[in-house]
Write a protein that holds these residues in place. Structure first.
Motif, short mmCIF file in Angstrom:
data_model
loop_
_atom_site.label_atom_id
_atom_site.label_comp_id
_atom_site.label_asym_id
_atom_site.label_seq_id
_atom_site.Cartn_x
_atom_site.Cartn_y
_atom_site.Cartn_z
N LEU A 1 54.00 -31.24 8.20
CA LEU A 1 53.79 -30.13 7.27
C LEU A 1 53.57 -30.63 5.85
O LEU A 1 52.67 -30.17 5.14
CB LEU A 1 54.98 -29.17 7.33
CG LEU A 1 54.93 -27.96 6.38
CD1 LEU A 1 53.71 -27.10 6.65
CD2 LEU A 1 56.21 -27.15 6.50
N VAL A 2 54.39 -31.61 5.44
CA VAL A 2 54.24 -32.17 4.09
C VAL A 2 52.88 -32.86 3.95
O VAL A 2 52.18 -32.69 2.94
CB VAL A 2 55.39 -33.15 3.79
CG1 VAL A 2 55.15 -33.86 2.46
CG2 VAL A 2 56.72 -32.41 3.75
N LEU A 3 52.49 -33.62 4.97
CA LEU A 3 51.20 -34.31 4.91
C LEU A 3 50.04 -33.32 4.89
O LEU A 3 49.05 -33.54 4.18
CB LEU A 3 51.06 -35.26 6.10
CG LEU A 3 51.90 -36.53 6.06
CD1 LEU A 3 51.75 -37.31 7.37
CD2 LEU A 3 51.50 -37.41 4.88
N VAL B 1 54.57 -30.17 -4.53
CA VAL B 1 54.76 -30.01 -3.07
C VAL B 1 56.10 -30.58 -2.65
O VAL B 1 56.85 -29.95 -1.88
CB VAL B 1 53.60 -30.69 -2.31
CG1 VAL B 1 53.91 -30.77 -0.83
CG2 VAL B 1 52.31 -29.92 -2.52
N ASN B 2 56.44 -31.76 -3.13
CA ASN B 2 57.73 -32.37 -2.76
C ASN B 2 58.91 -31.54 -3.26
O ASN B 2 59.92 -31.38 -2.54
CB ASN B 2 57.81 -33.79 -3.31
CG ASN B 2 56.86 -34.74 -2.59
OD1 ASN B 2 56.56 -34.56 -1.41
ND2 ASN B 2 56.38 -35.74 -3.30
N TYR C 1 58.35 -31.67 10.20
CA TYR C 1 58.54 -31.60 8.75
C TYR C 1 57.57 -32.53 8.02
O TYR C 1 56.90 -32.13 7.05
CB TYR C 1 59.99 -31.96 8.43
CG TYR C 1 60.27 -32.23 6.97
CD1 TYR C 1 60.46 -31.19 6.08
CD2 TYR C 1 60.37 -33.54 6.49
CE1 TYR C 1 60.73 -31.44 4.74
CE2 TYR C 1 60.64 -33.80 5.16
CZ TYR C 1 60.81 -32.75 4.30
OH TYR C 1 61.07 -32.99 2.97
N ASN C 2 57.44 -33.76 8.49
CA ASN C 2 56.53 -34.71 7.86
C ASN C 2 55.07 -34.30 8.01
O ASN C 2 54.27 -34.47 7.07
CB ASN C 2 56.75 -36.10 8.45
CG ASN C 2 58.08 -36.70 8.05
OD1 ASN C 2 58.61 -36.40 6.99
ND2 ASN C 2 58.64 -37.55 8.92
N LEU D 1 50.05 -30.34 3.59
CA LEU D 1 49.97 -29.77 2.25
C LEU D 1 49.42 -30.79 1.25
O LEU D 1 48.64 -30.42 0.36
CB LEU D 1 51.36 -29.29 1.81
CG LEU D 1 51.94 -28.10 2.57
CD1 LEU D 1 53.36 -27.80 2.11
CD2 LEU D 1 51.05 -26.87 2.41
N LEU D 2 49.81 -32.04 1.39
CA LEU D 2 49.30 -33.05 0.47
C LEU D 2 47.81 -33.29 0.65
O LEU D 2 47.12 -33.66 -0.32
CB LEU D 2 50.06 -34.37 0.67
CG LEU D 2 51.53 -34.39 0.24
CD1 LEU D 2 52.16 -35.73 0.55
CD2 LEU D 2 51.67 -34.09 -1.25
N GLN E 1 51.32 -33.47 -5.98
CA GLN E 1 52.28 -34.11 -5.07
C GLN E 1 53.72 -33.83 -5.51
O GLN E 1 54.60 -33.61 -4.68
CB GLN E 1 52.02 -35.61 -5.02
CG GLN E 1 52.92 -36.36 -4.04
CD GLN E 1 52.57 -37.83 -3.94
OE1 GLN E 1 51.65 -38.30 -4.63
NE2 GLN E 1 53.28 -38.56 -3.11
N MET F 1 59.12 -28.36 -0.99
CA MET F 1 59.55 -28.66 0.37
C MET F 1 61.02 -29.08 0.39
O MET F 1 61.77 -28.72 1.32
CB MET F 1 58.69 -29.75 0.97
CG MET F 1 57.22 -29.37 1.10
SD MET F 1 56.95 -27.84 2.05
CE MET F 1 57.51 -28.34 3.66
N ASN F 2 61.47 -29.81 -0.61
CA ASN F 2 62.88 -30.20 -0.67
C ASN F 2 63.79 -29.01 -0.93
O ASN F 2 64.95 -28.99 -0.48
CB ASN F 2 63.09 -31.25 -1.76
CG ASN F 2 62.46 -32.59 -1.39
OD1 ASN F 2 62.33 -32.92 -0.22
ND2 ASN F 2 62.08 -33.35 -2.40
#
Length: 332
Positions: free
Chosen positions: A250-252, A225-226, A247-248, A254-255, A222, A229-230
């Motif tokens: 995509l993050v979810l 990934v953060n 964006y959210n 990947l998580l 996690q 992405m940042n």
């Protein structure tokens, strides 16, 4: 003629020899139950279960009378989700301790037999090679399933004695679905540990590799990934609503590569009927929505991708273990 006598005579059926697969499963179950590592993991899970249930029962009155919570009517689900921030809830404990249980039961499933010299003797018997691997997996999964369903029954019985509240059918099915989900989640780590026990010759190597994979997905994945992405994507404060949602999502996505994230999402949805989505919602989707519990069927439809992902990962790991074991030379 003898087959007909065995089929129609109860005496012959009782004294007929058990299949080699059943004998191996019975032997593996006995070894797991008598092993110190299983006893230690059992004590840890029981202690966390007792602690989580104590905190839940201490705050159950407050949770059941909270008018702002649409899930307040589900008393037995509240026993698994209520906390006062002193201890995590039980499903959070399982997401952390469950992988250790699966790894402990499978990290030396094959290489210990090889190093002790019992694998050659076992394969010299009239048994199929794949039955050995399947018996190792099935026996450990049987022990895990018995453990989780026993904890569920203890929770239900204790809740009935202390609270006196009736158990609704929807609550029972949700709790049983949570137990099945927990078995699938631990089964993934079990299949991964068995795969590593086939791949590596030494049990210590397979155990350290499995624990390293668990630590990576639990702690570091996690964070990585953060950070990525940042660094790549722009500041969400300057994006439009659609871009923020994309964006959210995509993050979810990947998580959710991490098994612990899949388990946490599915367990939260099953134990909290008011959860309607596992991703961000637009204002148009939230407009007019009444906060009310979802039926069990709708919750199962929401968590089905997570359950499918865990099942697919478990099947892939076991298939890899099967492929490696069937091609491995056991005489050297």
């Amino acid at each position: 003629m003898m087959k007909s006598l065995i089929a129609f005579n109860p005496f012959f059926r009782q004294h007929a020899p058990a299949s080699p697969f059943r004998v191996m499963v019975r032997k593996e179950v006995g070894d797991h139950i008598r092993s110190w590592r299983f006893i230690i993991m059992l004590v840890l899970i029981l202690l966390t279960f007792i602690g989580a249930m104590y905190v839940s029962l201490s705050n159950i009155r407050k949770a059941a009378t909270n008018l702002n919570d649409p899930d307040r009517i589900f008393v037995y689900l509240k026993l698994l989700t209520t906390s006062d921030n002193t201890l995590p809830t039980f499903h959070i404990f399982i997401s952390f301790l469950g992988p250790l249980l699966g790894i402990a039961l499978g990290f030396d499933a094959i290489n210990a037999e090889k190093n002790n010299g019992t694998l050659i003797r076992l394969m010299a018997q009239p048994v199929y090679r794949d039955n050995l691997l399947l018996a190792k997996f099935y026996a450990a999964l049987k022990v895990i399933g018995t453990l989780f369903f026993s904890l569920v029954l203890l929770m239900i019985g204790g809740g009935m004695i202390i609270t006196g509240a009736p158990l609704e059918a929807s609550e029972l099915f949700r709790i049983l679905a949570f137990a099945v989900l927990s078995v699938i989640y631990v089964g993934f780590w079990l299949s991964l540990a068995i795969t590593l026990s086939v791949k590596f010759r030494h049990a210590a190597t397979s155990a350290l590799t499995a624990i390293g994979i668990w630590l990576f997905f639990t702690i570091f994945y996690q964070i990585i990934v953060n950070m990525i992405m940042n660094a790549i994507l722009p500041d969400p404060a300057y994006l439009q609503q659609d871009s923020i949602i994309a964006y959210n999502n995509l993050v979810l996505s990947l998580l959710r590569v991490a098994p612990s994230q899949l388990y946490t999402d599915a367990a939260t949805t099953l134990l909290m009927p008011s959860v309607r989505s596992l991703g961000p919602l637009t204002m148009e989707q939230m407009a007019g929505a009444i906060p009310a519990p979802l039926p069990l069927k709708e919750s199962l439809m929401i968590v089905w991708p997570q359950v499918t992902g865990l099942l697919a990962a478990t099947t892939a790991c076991f298939a890899l273990a099967y492929f490696l074991f069937m091609r491995r030379e056991i005489r050297t």
